[in-house]
Motif scaffolding. Structure first.
Motif, PDB file in Angstrom:
ATOM      1  N   PHE A  55     -34.290  19.767  55.315  1.00 28.31           N
ATOM      2  CA  PHE A  55     -34.443  18.564  54.090  1.00 28.31           C
ATOM      3  C   PHE A  55     -35.882  17.860  53.518  1.00 28.31           C
ATOM      4  CE2 PHE A  55     -34.106  18.645  49.518  1.00 28.31           C
ATOM      5  CZ  PHE A  55     -34.080  17.802  49.173  1.00 28.31           C
ATOM      6  N   GLY A  56     -34.927  16.808  55.136  1.00 31.55           N
ATOM      7  CA  GLY A  56     -34.939  15.749  54.938  1.00 31.55           C
ATOM      8  C   GLY A  56     -36.780  15.668  55.935  1.00 31.55           C
ATOM      9  N   ASP A  57     -37.131  16.346  57.456  1.00 32.24           N
ATOM     10  CA  ASP A  57     -38.120  16.467  57.678  1.00 32.24           C
ATOM     11  C   ASP A  57     -39.070  17.321  56.906  1.00 32.24           C
ATOM     12  OD1 ASP A  57     -36.927  17.261  61.131  1.00 32.24           O
ATOM     13  OD2 ASP A  57     -36.955  15.422  59.548  1.00 32.24           O
ATOM     14  N   ARG A 109     -39.562  16.969  53.788  1.00 34.32           N
ATOM     15  CA  ARG A 109     -39.466  15.981  52.914  1.00 34.32           C
ATOM     16  C   ARG A 109     -41.056  15.016  53.301  1.00 34.32           C
ATOM     17  NH1 ARG A 109     -36.519  13.007  48.186  1.00 34.32           N
ATOM     18  NH2 ARG A 109     -36.635  15.608  47.313  1.00 34.32           N
ATOM     19  N   LYS A 110     -40.626  14.554  54.159  1.00 32.32           N
ATOM     20  CA  LYS A 110     -41.436  13.253  55.246  1.00 32.32           C
ATOM     21  C   LYS A 110     -42.730  14.317  55.715  1.00 32.32           C
ATOM     22  CE  LYS A 110     -38.081  11.098  57.431  1.00 32.32           C
ATOM     23  NZ  LYS A 110     -37.076  11.346  58.783  1.00 32.32           N
ATOM     24  N   ARG A 111     -42.642  15.448  56.294  1.00 33.85           N
ATOM     25  CA  ARG A 111     -44.493  16.487  55.960  1.00 33.85           C
ATOM     26  C   ARG A 111     -44.961  16.018  54.953  1.00 33.85           C
ATOM     27  NH1 ARG A 111     -42.067  21.583  57.740  1.00 33.85           N
ATOM     28  NH2 ARG A 111     -40.476  20.603  58.415  1.00 33.85           N
ATOM     29  N   ASN A 112     -44.208  16.596  53.665  1.00 29.90           N
ATOM     30  CA  ASN A 112     -44.947  16.498  52.268  1.00 29.90           C
ATOM     31  C   ASN A 112     -45.798  15.191  51.966  1.00 29.90           C
ATOM     32  OD1 ASN A 112     -44.322  19.225  51.689  1.00 29.90           O
ATOM     33  ND2 ASN A 112     -42.384  18.698  50.355  1.00 29.90           N
ATOM     34  N   TYR A 113     -45.063  14.226  52.380  1.00 25.56           N
ATOM     35  CA  TYR A 113     -45.176  12.211  51.961  1.00 25.56           C
ATOM     36  C   TYR A 113     -46.518  11.919  52.914  1.00 25.56           C
ATOM     37  CZ  TYR A 113     -42.502  11.314  48.195  1.00 25.56           C
ATOM     38  OH  TYR A 113     -41.876  10.430  46.918  1.00 25.56           O
ATOM     39  N   ALA A 114     -46.449  12.696  53.889  1.00 25.25           N
ATOM     40  CA  ALA A 114     -47.427  12.492  55.333  1.00 25.25           C
ATOM     41  C   ALA A 114     -49.069  13.464  54.845  1.00 25.25           C
ATOM     42  CB  ALA A 114     -47.183  12.887  56.894  1.00 25.25           C
ATOM     43  N   GLU A 115     -48.649  14.549  54.747  1.00 26.21           N
ATOM     44  CA  GLU A 115     -49.996  15.487  54.152  1.00 26.21           C
ATOM     45  C   GLU A 115     -50.660  14.626  52.878  1.00 26.21           C
ATOM     46  OE1 GLU A 115     -50.022  18.010  56.214  1.00 26.21           O
ATOM     47  OE2 GLU A 115     -52.020  18.155  55.422  1.00 26.21           O
ATOM     48  N   PHE A 116     -49.546  14.249  51.867  1.00 27.57           N
ATOM     49  CA  PHE A 116     -49.945  13.769  50.743  1.00 27.57           C
ATOM     50  C   PHE A 116     -51.367  12.450  51.089  1.00 27.57           C
ATOM     51  CE2 PHE A 116     -51.269  12.969  46.464  1.00 27.57           C
ATOM     52  CZ  PHE A 116     -51.048  10.972  46.238  1.00 27.57           C
ATOM     53  N   TYR A 117     -50.392  11.902  52.201  1.00 27.13           N
ATOM     54  CA  TYR A 117     -51.667   9.983  51.845  1.00 27.13           C
ATOM     55  C   TYR A 117     -52.277  10.495  52.680  1.00 27.13           C
ATOM     56  CZ  TYR A 117     -48.507   7.859  48.750  1.00 27.13           C
ATOM     57  OH  TYR A 117     -47.566   7.283  48.050  1.00 27.13           O
ATOM     58  N   LYS A 118     -52.257  11.334  53.769  1.00 25.09           N
ATOM     59  CA  LYS A 118     -53.273  11.858  55.004  1.00 25.09           C
ATOM     60  C   LYS A 118     -54.616  11.846  54.585  1.00 25.09           C
ATOM     61  CE  LYS A 118     -53.814  16.024  57.140  1.00 25.09           C
ATOM     62  NZ  LYS A 118     -53.531  17.132  58.012  1.00 25.09           N
ATOM     63  N   VAL A 140     -22.223  21.461  58.772  1.00 28.65           N
ATOM     64  CA  VAL A 140     -23.218  22.082  57.717  1.00 28.65           C
ATOM     65  C   VAL A 140     -24.486  21.052  57.383  1.00 28.65           C
ATOM     66  CG1 VAL A 140     -24.253  23.952  56.851  1.00 28.65           C
ATOM     67  CG2 VAL A 140     -22.322  24.636  58.497  1.00 28.65           C
ATOM     68  N   ALA A 141     -23.553  20.843  56.383  1.00 26.92           N
ATOM     69  CA  ALA A 141     -24.299  20.195  55.064  1.00 26.92           C
ATOM     70  C   ALA A 141     -25.326  18.964  55.974  1.00 26.92           C
ATOM     71  CB  ALA A 141     -24.281  19.620  53.934  1.00 26.92           C
ATOM     72  N   ALA A 142     -24.745  18.863  56.543  1.00 27.80           N
ATOM     73  CA  ALA A 142     -25.367  17.370  57.520  1.00 27.80           C
ATOM     74  C   ALA A 142     -26.818  18.065  57.911  1.00 27.80           C
ATOM     75  CB  ALA A 142     -24.604  16.038  58.212  1.00 27.80           C
ATOM     76  N   VAL A 143     -26.249  18.942  58.739  1.00 27.89           N
ATOM     77  CA  VAL A 143     -27.916  19.488  60.028  1.00 27.89           C
ATOM     78  C   VAL A 143     -28.843  19.503  59.022  1.00 27.89           C
ATOM     79  CG1 VAL A 143     -28.145  20.967  61.339  1.00 27.89           C
ATOM     80  CG2 VAL A 143     -26.742  19.556  61.854  1.00 27.89           C
ATOM     81  N   TYR A 144     -29.001  19.781  57.856  1.00 23.59           N
ATOM     82  CA  TYR A 144     -29.782  20.907  56.933  1.00 23.59           C
ATOM     83  C   TYR A 144     -30.165  19.825  56.127  1.00 23.59           C
ATOM     84  CZ  TYR A 144     -31.888  23.070  52.931  1.00 23.59           C
ATOM     85  OH  TYR A 144     -32.256  23.993  52.051  1.00 23.59           O
ATOM     86  N   MET A 145     -29.139  18.949  56.298  1.00 24.23           N
ATOM     87  CA  MET A 145     -30.202  17.873  55.206  1.00 24.23           C
ATOM     88  C   MET A 145     -30.750  17.288  55.948  1.00 24.23           C
ATOM     89  SD  MET A 145     -29.570  18.543  52.243  1.00 24.23           S
ATOM     90  CE  MET A 145     -29.985  16.465  51.523  1.00 24.23           C
TER      91      MET A 145
END
Lengths: 80, 179
Positions: A43-45, A47-56, A34-39
């Protein structure tokens, strides 16, 4: 000796540690998955979206000029 | 060690005695248990009595032998169905101090543990307050409100942690926090 009319289920008399360890291993496995799937997927995706949004639409030169003109750098002067 | 020397002494002088176990003990320990019968090794080899859930076999009987108990012991050697409940209970109490239910009963000790713990924590809070008032030097200027506001303004201007941290909460177009 003492009066017990209703039949009590026979408790487990042997292999108690074995049962305990099996149960603990099962719970560990479930919580790990459960923890692995959630992270990874939540959580991971995110964070990736936040970074992509920022650098767009990130213009580094504009930000650099903004900071320079506020006098925050020691090596570069602000514009007049 | 003194016990082992006594043991060798017994073999050398052929002193009449019942068991090796009885001799492998100092005479001082024997005086402590009085007339109580030693019935096993116990949890550490000493002739002690402890009610324990993890080792329910004490080394000695609880009570010293009395004539009633000795007659009951003789009766115990026969058919147990001939013993009455009272006799069985008397035999139990002669060998043991408490029943499992009695010594496993909750004592409520946890309440005093938590209470005393909280009392000591409160004392610690008072000591800290005393230190703050009488011992510590004043805080540096950087703790003042204007200094902290200036520091925050600088953090935002330098756009520190812009993706997920503090600068990500600031709207640079409107020069204010994001709504």
């Amino acid at each position: 000796m003492s009066e017990v009319s209703p039949k009590v289920a026979k408790p487990q008399l042997r292999g108690l540690l074995h049962t305990q360890i099996k149960k603990n291993l099962l719970l560990t496995g479930i919580s790990v998955v459960v923890a692995a799937v959630y992270m990874r997927f939540v959580f991971g995706d995110q964070r990736k979206r936040n970074y992509a949004e920022f650098y767009k639409n990130y213009d580094i030169d504009k930000e650099f000029d903004r900071m320079r003109n506020k006098g925050l750098f020691e090596s570069c002067e602000p514009d007049e | 060690m003194a016990g082992k020397l006594m043991l060798f002494g017994k073999i050398a002088h052929n002193i009449p005695g019942s068991s090796i176990q009885r001799c492998a003990m100092s005479s001082y320990v024997r005086t402590l248990i009085g007339k109580r019968e030693i019935v096993g090794f116990g949890f550490n080899g000493e002739p002690n009595y402890v009610d324990r859930t993890d080792f329910p076999l004490p080394a000695i009987r609880w009570k010293e032998p009395s004539p009633d108990v000795l007659t009951l012991r003789e009766k115990e050697k026969g058919d147990w169905k001939l013993l009455s409940i009272e006799e069985k209970k008397a035999l139990y109490r002669a060998s043991f101090c408490q029943t499992f239910a009695e010594f496993k009963a909750p004592t409520g000790e946890w309440k005093s543990v938590i209470g005393l713990g909280l009392v000591f924590i409160s004392v610690a809070f008072w000591i800290f307050y005393g230190m703050k008032v009488f011992v510590y030097s004043p805080l540096p200027d950087s703790f003042k409100k204007e200094n902290r506001e200036a520091q925050l303004r600088r953090i935002i201007d330098l756009q520190m942690n812009p993706v997920e941290g503090i600068a990500s909460k600031w709207d640079y177009e409107k020069d204010d926090w994001k709504k």
